[in-house]
Design a protein around this motif. Structure first.
Motif: not given
Ligand SMILES: [Mg+2]
Ligand SMILES: Nc1ncnc2c1ncn2[C@@H]1O[C@H](COP(=O)(O)OP(=O)(O)OP(=O)(O)O)[C@@H](O)[C@H]1O
Ligand SMILES: Nc1ncnc2c1ncn2[C@@H]1O[C@H](COP(=O)(O)OP(=O)(O)OP(=O)(O)O)[C@@H](O)[C@H]1O
Ligand SMILES: [Mg+2]
Lengths: 307, 324, 259, 234, 367
Positions: D40-42, D82-84, D158-161
């Protein structure tokens, strides 16, 4: 063959010597510490040997020990470098990254200027007329000293890397804080890595004073610090062969380019640039990438001892 | 210590220190943005001086491929007038900036693209320095070159004033260097501290990936940085050259070590830090008693060592606070 | 929720723990007890001071005042590696694995304090048995978190959720008595969160641990924890069993939000 | 608005995303769910041009963006949280937000938007001059989201908001998502809290090991046995 | 192994690195000798050739260069290296291989003592230092207080300053201050203000061109009006671009002077001037002398027994023997060697710098 040895023997010895000096930087590197102190300890070792081998104060000892005197210089140099390493390392290793690098360069520079000003180190002229060990006639014979030392150090390094101490070094390199939280005492291991490097550089220095027949303040300089760093980086700083290959190669290149006369160092510079561009992980790093990393093997299961 | 002697030492310290500072400005700029120590900075600094010399004199001595060449048989248009000399200096600085940009393109950018260890940039820049220095030697020899003595017009070589019955003196060139480094510091400080460009530069410095995620063209800012750094280096080279002569191809490289000490002492990545660091080291050297002048460098580096132990981030550097 | 019959002995005693950052008091006079074998939840709004409290407990941040004792021994004031030796181990909210090392190595490193080999015994190969033990244990722990088929991969290449699991395995490798987990479920999906609950219980039972866990996923906390403490603006506003904490109006207002 | 066609992304030898095709229409909220490491992040990083795909194409508003640089993507209206989190740790909260609006040239509007963010996330308002690196995890997450909003994107990634946020804030975030969408922003959402995300979105894609397995209107998928079992803990 | 013709003489000086300023002058001098002596018949009618191997500025490179010259290039003798420290490292190699070495610029104590095969044409010119001070006193008999400055990292400067200080004391002068610096330094404000504080009437400098030039310049700019004596390291027109007009009047101790009247020198000076439009520098003259000494010794040997009939090893030994016996009329004046290989140079010189303009000047021979 003989001609080859006479022409390139010294070069070969200095290639091995450079590898050893690269390794002396590699130890702190393993623990993630960018230390450039090696030339300082190298100089110390060289002076130690040069003084013990030429100063009249040691004449009696020399006479009674014969060739044993050379061995003694190695031991004394190792001891002094180790002590000084401890003295410098404990405060300096509180610093990180470039700050540590600079503190160690400051140390090298202080050593240099002090040795320029002392009379026991011969001031600007330095010490000359250092005798040859074990009846060596030609410089290539030093390979009998440096090569075994290199093999010994490589063996030592390999074993260490596979051990608990080696793992502690790597943990600190990766993340000092996490390593601390996982029970690894960072100060202890950083100082240990630094002192090992110091001792090695000191011993190499002690062996090198007879190799050069002389010793002076120009042996331990900022330039040498940078050169050794280049050995490690071009060779590859993640594998013990890296500094060896890098040191040997970077020492050999300017000599092999002698045919280019005036263009020699220009090309040497280009080689450095190109090598850093195309070998981001160093020479050994690149070679490792070719050969695939082996997946770790699960040890043969023992009877389960479940809690 | 008598007052006059004290004042003299302070002036000496500022004079030496401003040379270190002006060298370090461009040096620290690249470090602050890319986190790499650019050893080629000393070489670019040297080039700046040689470029100016070429524009202003245009003749070379007996030991290089360019021997006997005379670019301006009728006299250089840049000679004889301090304003033209200043123009030549700026042109040369711009050329040096161009060289720095070229270095970035050829020696650093491909490395970043391959995700190399940033330390490796140190080796690459060392290689570049080696190339430049030896090319200079190949082209124009290792001679010492200098600018016409009237580069700054008919200014007196030194200024002096009285404190009590003692005279305190300082060389005019060094006042110029001091002033120029202050002006450059002011300009850079303004651009980086107060403008949007500066904010973007700081973002690039901290994390290029994140910066580009925010729409900042990292590549362009890196080029700008290198140009500025080369420009400052080139300018500094000429100024220092007018003060001490252009003492051969290694003349700038010789400042590399002190320059490194200066930017680390001042605090890596801090632009004012470079100037403060330079002045502090200069002052430390100047206050070494005359009888111990042999230990001048020991004092400078010991001071550095001690200051770092007390303030590991350097004088003006900000401690990296790590949230766990 | 295991109903507690007789209260078990207290292992951790936090007394008046306080930490200030400049003008901000991130942890303010916090005192609590944790009993042996219990799973103790720590919740509270963002920035309430939960992670800071963990940092104070593990020696990463020195407290401005206050103490923590573990089985009668003072923990505060010790360096992190000493705390780890005492038996407190943790995971990090912002995952801090040894990213360039393999998963296997990550877990081996963490056995540092439970092994002895020094420089020379390592170099001379005198510690073979110990090495073999380290190796075996590392594999066991990877099995436990289900990552042993990727043992040779660099930890940094793992996806977020897998990194969290690896961190737990690494923390367990120090053979802790108390395990501190900072948002272990962050980045896991609902199904995985469910599995995590039983996993943490299993780990607690198998290794005889006391567990403290910071978590924002309320169902998980309520399901997992024997007792829950709530921090708000650095202060402890409630401690108790999950059900009562969940009903506490102060907690609802500060943290859960009204439905 | 966004069309991903046969996208493949590798990390060295590892294939993280394989032959993935999906599209997000203007005005939509689309959710991407999947297990750890599904890619997903990718996928999001490929869209924001932080990663270079090995194959496939990306189109945004009809324009081919497969090869544009990341900063260009922001300029044409794609923003990512972003993630992180990736806040700029050494800059203040305020500076982070201002940098979020780097591509904008309306100073007054930017200032207004920043105040609005402080209104939505009072925590950030209290901490405006604190260095972002010293914020708590959740505070950083809020900052990352707020910063992404600052560029007034057309497409928001939105990555895992909800990661690391207190329940009360999670609700706030989803309110914002809905509001923004009503104002016309298109949103591609990656969430582990699949239920919440699917409730908020129009359509959902399910990724498994780098490949698409299901897709459809969220309202339908949310009741799908298989999805329920694998991702909703049912 | 037979000697190959043309006979090869090795030259190993610093062609790169940070002492190349000196090395490149030595290259010019040696090349001059090659061209000039070959034009005059070489070795009794057969030309000789020079083989250059860069000795860089460090010990390792000079050792490698020597190894190459000895084993690969099969030279009969070597002129080099540039620095004394390099000589201490590289000369023992030649000694071991029984190859004669002539140091062109190694002035430290102990060089000829390295071995039988080591000699030098560069006098450790302690002898000339007193003359320079005496000249200064001749120009200004009222001198009472002197300041002495020297480069502490330069072997030659360190030994030279010792002689200077002794001479000053012997002449009844007070040494008011001794200041040290490094050859790499450029800013001497601290040293200069310390000197000015002492109100001395003579300043004596031992250093090299760049640092020496800067010292002179800064002394003058900051207001020092008295006499300046420069050691032999300052005997180079390389100083001129640094101190420019301010170089004027500096008294220099010289191991070589273009004014030296011998025919050998005058021919050399003329040829050099024709080509380079300036006076030959000392380093060039010394390198020239080194090559010349080899060539002349070879001539003597060749007359006894044709060179091409020699075994290389024997020729090297014979060359070393012959070398030490001869007397040579070089641009440095008449030279001979003692049995250790130390040079006996008859004449030393004291000159005063006269600047025509900012760039051009000359060393005007005093006496
Ligand atoms: Mg991810
Ligand atoms: N080094 C520091 N300097 C300044 N403030 C800090 C520092 N570390 C933490 N803080 C502040 O202290 C408060 C508590 O932070 P902490 O990380 O403990 O919160 P938390 O409860 O773990 O929140 P979250 O649930 O978001 O992780 C936060 O408001 C944070 O901004
Ligand atoms: N930098 C990297 N190098 C190598 N492999 C990577 C890297 N980043 C991710 N991967 C691998 O790519 C795959 C997809 O990762 P990705 O981060 O896209 O997953 P995800 O669906 O976002 O998972 P999560 O929900 O855990 O964040 C995983 O197998 C992961 O291990
Ligand atoms: Mg937290």
């Amino acid at each position: 063959m003989n001609d080859f040895l006479s022409t390139y023997g010294f070069l070969m010895v200095t290639m091995v010597q450079a590898g050893l000096l690269g390794l002396s930087l590699y130890f702190p590197f393993q623990a993630g510490q960018l230390s450039l102190a090696s030339p300082g300890f190298y100089a110390l070792g060289g002076y130690t040997a040069a003084i013990m081998l030429t100063n009249p104060a040691f004449a009696g000892l020399r006479d009674s020990l014969g060739n044993g005197m050379f061995v003694l210089t190695w031991l004394v140099a190792a001891l002094l470098a180790g002590l000084l390493g401890l003295l410098v390392g404990v405060p300096a290793l509180r610093l990180r990254g470039i700050y540590l690098a600079l503190a160690t360069i400051a140390f090298v520079e202080i050593m240099r200027v002090v040795s320029l000003n002392l009379s026991i180190t011969g001031g600007a002229v330095g010490i000359f007329g250092v005798p040859q060990p074990f009846g060596f006639q030609d410089r290539w014979q030093y390979i009998w000293l440096f090569l075994p030392l290199l093999l010994l150090v490589l063996l030592f390094t390999r074993q260490m890397e596979r051990s608990r101490v080696g793992r502690a070094f790597r943990a600190i390199r990766e993340d000092e804080l996490a390593a601390d939280a996982m029970g690894v005492n960072p100060t202890h291991y950083k100082v240990m890595a630094f002192v090992i490097g110091a001792v090695l550089a000191g011993v190499v220095g002690a062996m090198s004073a007879p190799l050069l027949s002389s010793w002076n303040a120009r042996q331990g300089t900022f330039d040498a610090s940078i050169a050794m760093l280049a050995f490690v980086l071009i060779g590859g700083n993640r594998n013990l062969w890296g500094p060896v290959v890098g040191g040997a190669l970077l020492t050999a290149i300017p000599e092999l380019l002698r045919g280019l006369a005036d263009w020699r160092l220009v090309i040497n510079g280009l080689v450095l640039v190109v090598a850093s561009l195309y070998l981001p992980r160093g020479i050994v790093g690149a070679l490792q990438k070719l050969g695939r990393a082996r997946a770790p093997q699960r040890p043969t299961p023992l009877p389960e001892v479940k809690g | 210590m008598e007052l006059s002697q004290f004042v003299q030492s302070v002036m000496n310290g500022l004079a030496i220190g401003s040379v270190y500072a002006i060298f370090a400005l461009g040096y620290t700029l690249v470090f602050s943005i890319l986190g790499i120590i650019n050893f080629a900075h000393g070489a670019v600094f040297t080039l700046g001086a040689y470029f100016t010399y070429t524009l202003v004199v245009g003749q070379f001595e007996n030991n290089g491929l360019l021997k006997g060449i005379n670019l301006f048989p009728d006299g250089s248009p840049f000679a004889g007038n301090p304003w033209m000399f200043a123009l030549a200096t700026l042109l040369a600085a711009a050329l040096a900036g161009g060289v720095a940009v070229l270095i970035e393109r050829l020696a650093f950018k491909p490395m970043r693209a391959r995700g190399a260890d940033p330390l490796l940039a140190l080796v690459s820049s060392l290689g570049v320095a080696l190339v430049i220095v030896n090319l200079i030697q190949l082209l124009v020899g290792a001679e010492i070159y200098n600018f016409p003595s009237n580069a700054y017009g008919e200014t007196p070589p030194a200024l002096s004033f009285q404190i009590g019955d003692k005279t305190v003196i300082i060389r005019t060139v060094q006042i110029i260097i001091f002033l120029v480094s202050m002006v450059m510091l002011g300009l850079l400080g303004y651009v980086i501290g107060r403008t949007k460009v500066g904010k973007a530069l700081r973002a690039v410095a901290e994390n290029p990936g994140t910066a580009s995620l925010l729409g900042i063209s990292v590549d362009r800012f890196i080029l700008i940085t290198f140009f500025l750094s080369g420009f400052l280096g080139g300018l500094a080279g000429t100024l220092v050259g007018t003060a001490f002569g252009v003492a051969g191809p290694y003349f700038g490289v010789a400042y590399g070590l002190k320059g490194l000490a200066v930017i680390v002492l001042g605090g890596l990545g801090s632009i004012p830090g470079a100037v403060v660091g330079g002045l502090v080291i200069g002052l430390a050297e100047a206050f070494v008693p005359a009888d111990y002048s042999a230990y001048k460098d020991v004092v400078a580096f010991a001071l550095l060592f001690i200051i770092l132990l007390v303030r590991p981030q350097g004088l003006l550097g900000r401690a990296v606070i790590q949230k766990v | 929720m295991t109903a507690q019959t007789a209260p078990r002995p207290v292992v951790l005693e936090a007394r008046h723990m306080t930490r200030r950052f400049g003008g901000l008091t991130a942890v303010n006079d916090v005192s609590f007890d944790v009993h042996e074998g219990e799973i103790f939840g720590l919740i509270g709004p963002n920035g309430a001071g939960k992670t800071t409290l963990f940092n104070l407990m593990t020696g990463l941040t020195p407290p401005s005042s206050g103490t923590l004792t573990y089985q009668g021994q003072q923990v505060t004031g010790l360096a992190p590696h000493r705390v780890a030796t005492l038996g407190l181990s943790r995971t990090f909210q912002n995952i801090r694995l040894f990213r360039e090392l393999t998963a296997l190595e990550n877990v081996k490193i963490a056995q540092h304090i439970r092994t002895r080999a020094g420089l020379w015994s390592g170099v001379l190969g005198l510690a073979r048995d110990e090495e073999a033990r380290v190796e075996r244990k590392a594999w066991e722990l990877l099995d436990l978190v289900g990552l042993s088929d990727r043992a040779g991969e660099g930890a940094g290449n793992f996806s977020y959720g897998d990194q969290r699991k690896l961190e737990i395995a690494r923390a367990l490798a120090t053979e802790p008595r108390v395990l501190l987990l900072d948002e272990p479920a962050a980045g896991m999906n609902t199904a995985e969160k469910g599995q995590l609950t039983s996993f943490i219980r299993e780990v607690r039972d198998r290794f005889d641990l006391t567990v403290m866990v910071i978590e924002h996923h309320v169902p998980l906390v309520m399901n997992l924890c024997d007792r829950v403490a709530v921090l708000n603006f650095g202060q402890l506003i409630a401690v108790g069993d999950p059900a009562s904490v969940q009903r506490d109006p102060k907690v609802i207002e500060a943290y859960l939000g009204g439905e | 608005m966004l069309e991903i066609e046969r996208l493949s992304v590798n990390y060295g030898a590892i294939q993280a995303v394989r032959d993935l095709s999906l599209h997000v229409d203007e005005g939509e909220i689309v959710t991407l769910i999947g297990a750890n490491g599904a890619g997903k992040t990718t996928t999001l990083r490929a869209v924001s041009r932080m990663l270079r795909p090995v194959a496939g194409s990306l189109r945004f508003g009809g324009r081919d963006i497969t090869r544009i640089p990341a900063d260009e993507a922001v300029k044409i209206g794609i923003a990512q949280s972003p993630e992180g989190r990736q806040v700029l740790a050494r800059q203040s909260v305020q500076d982070n937000l201002e940098l979020g609006a780097y591509t904008r040239n309306d100073g007054a509007g930017v200032r207004q938007d920043i105040e609005r963010m402080y209104g939505r996330f009072p925590r950030l308002g209290e901490r405006r001059s604190q260095l972002a690196g010293t914020l708590s995890g959740g505070e950083q997450q809020m900052l990352a989201i707020a910063r992404a909003l600052m560029s007034r994107p057309k497409l928001l990634l939105l990555d895992e908001p909800s990661l690391g946020l207190a329940p009360i804030i999670v609700r706030e975030i989803f309110d914002i998502i809905r509001e923004l969408n009503e104002q016309g922003t298109t949103i591609l959402l990656v969430e582990q809290n699949a239920k919440l995300a699917m409730q908020a979105s129009h359509r959902t894609y399910v990724l498994e090991a780098g490949q698409l397995t299901f897709s459809g209107p969220s309202a339908e998928l949310i009741n799908d046995e298989r999805v329920l079992h694998a991702y909703l803990g049912g | 192994q037979k000697v190959e013709t043309p006979i090869a003489i090795g030259v190993s000086v610093a062609q790169t690195g940070n002492v190349a300023l000196l090395g490149q002058e030595q290259v010019i001098g040696a090349r001059f000798a090659e061209k000039f002596l070959n034009a005059r018949g070489g070795i009794n009618g057969t030309p000789f050739k020079l083989v250059f191997q860069d000795a860089g500025g460090d010990e390792n490179t000079s050792i490698n260069a020597f190894q190459n010259l000895i084993n690969k290039d099969k030279v009969v003798g070597i002129v080099g290296p540039t620095l004394s420290q390099q000589a201490f490292a590289a000369d023992p190699i030649a000694e071991r291989a029984k190859v004669p070495v002539l140091g062109p610029s190694n002035t430290a104590k102990g060089i000829p003592q390295i071995g039988n095969f080591i000699a030098r044409v560069s006098a450790p010119i302690a002898v000339v230092a007193p003359n320079a001070v005496k000249q200064a006193l001749k120009i200004n008999p009222n001198i009472k207080k002197v300041a002495v400055l020297y480069a502490q990292n330069d072997a030659f400067s360190v030994s030279e300053t010792g002689t200077f200080q002794e001479t000053a004391k012997a002449q009844g002068l007070t040494v008011a201050t001794v200041q040290k610096f490094q050859t790499t330094d450029t800013d001497f404000t601290t040293q200069v203000t310390a000197v000015l504080n002492e109100k001395v009437d003579l300043v004596i400098i031992s250093g090299l061109a760049a640092d020496g030039g800067n010292l002179v310049k800064q002394l003058r700019q900051l207001g020092y009006k008295g006499l300046i004596v420069g050691g032999n390291g300052l005997n180079t027109s390389n100083m001129f671009p640094v101190c420019q007009k301010l170089c004027d009047g500096v008294i220099i101790a010289q191991a070589y002077s273009p004014a030296q009247g011998s025919a050998a020198n005058q021919v050399f000076v003329k040829a050099y001037r024709d080509q380079y439009k300036k006076d030959p520098p000392q380093f060039a003259a010394q390198a020239y002398a080194g090559v010349q000494v080899f060539v002349e010794a070879l001539k003597v040997i060749d007359r006894k027994k044709k060179l091409s009939t020699w075994e290389l090893d024997d020729l090297r030994v014979e060359l070393n023997k012959q070398l030490l016996l001869g007397k040579y009329n070089t641009p440095l004046g008449a030279l001979s060697f003692d049995k250790e290989g130390e040079v006996n140079q008859k004449e030393f010189y004291v000159a005063q710098i006269r600047m025509k303009d900012a760039k051009n000047g000359s060393f005007v021979y005093l006496k």
